[in-house]
Design a protein around this motif. Structure first.
Motif, short mmCIF file in Angstrom:
data_model
loop_
_atom_site.label_atom_id
_atom_site.label_comp_id
_atom_site.label_asym_id
_atom_site.label_seq_id
_atom_site.Cartn_x
_atom_site.Cartn_y
_atom_site.Cartn_z
N SER A 55 0.84 -1.21 0.00
CA SER A 55 0.00 0.00 0.00
C SER A 55 0.87 1.26 0.00
CB SER A 55 -0.92 0.01 1.21
OG SER A 55 -1.78 -1.10 1.19
N LEU A 109 -4.23 4.43 -11.46
CA LEU A 109 -4.53 3.69 -10.23
C LEU A 109 -5.79 2.83 -10.40
CD1 LEU A 109 -3.51 3.47 -7.27
CD2 LEU A 109 -5.20 5.21 -6.71
N PHE A 117 1.96 6.64 -6.87
CA PHE A 117 0.92 7.60 -7.23
C PHE A 117 1.46 9.02 -7.13
CE2 PHE A 117 -2.70 10.33 -6.13
CZ PHE A 117 -3.56 10.04 -7.18
N SER A 149 3.84 9.64 -9.92
CA SER A 149 3.13 9.90 -11.17
C SER A 149 2.65 11.35 -11.23
CB SER A 149 1.95 8.94 -11.31
OG SER A 149 1.20 9.25 -12.46
N VAL A 187 2.28 1.70 -3.51
CA VAL A 187 1.29 2.26 -4.43
C VAL A 187 1.13 3.76 -4.20
CG1 VAL A 187 -1.18 2.26 -5.00
CG2 VAL A 187 0.04 0.12 -4.85
#
Length: 145
Positions: free
Chosen positions: A16, A67, A23, A26, A19
């Motif tokens: 988690s 995502l 994110f 990005s 990710v």
């Protein structure tokens, strides 16, 4: 009482966190040199600077879409593996990939793409339905026997 190893307990929080970091990465990456903290702060205040527009109109939707698509692909893969009870299952196993390609090629060679540009992806979508229909017919025939 079962003792869960430390590695298993840290797997979900670690993934988690990865990710979340990807994110944010990005959001920070793009062809224009925009500072992520400055752009996010300006956007949060309702500013209409170039940095806020780039953040709100390009980078944030791109990151959210990435995502969401990644989550949906992961869930669909897990569902396929659970349905087939095979941890190595993938769409090519039941012929979905090849059938989608066949549907797209048939649509392309029939000339429908010249009249209607969305015919190509729709042909691929229709092609991926063929194995499902064949499996359903096969299951119905097997039940009849």
């Amino acid at each position: 009482m079962t003792v869960i190893p430390l590695a298993e307990r840290l797997l979900l929080p670690g993934l988690s966190l990865l990710v979340a970091l990807l994110f944010l990465g990005s959001l920070a990456v793009g062809p224009s040199a925009v500072s992520l903290p400055q752009a996010a702060a300006d956007w949060w205040r309702g500013g209409d600077s170039t940095a806020a527009v780039i953040f709100a109109e390009i980078r944030l939707p791109r990151a959210i879409l990435g995502l969401a698509v990644g989550a949906v692909l992961g869930l669909s893969g897990a569902a396929l593996q659970g349905l087939l009870r095979n941890p190595l299952a993938e769409p090519g196993l039941v012929g979905v990939s090849a059938s989608a390609a066949l549907g797209a090629v048939i649509t392309f060679y029939s000339g429908l793409t010249l009249a209607f540009p969305l015919a190509l992806p729709l042909g691929g979508w229709r092609g991926r339905c063929w194995p499902r229909g064949c499996c359903t017919c096969w299951q119905a025939a097997m039940r009849a026997c």
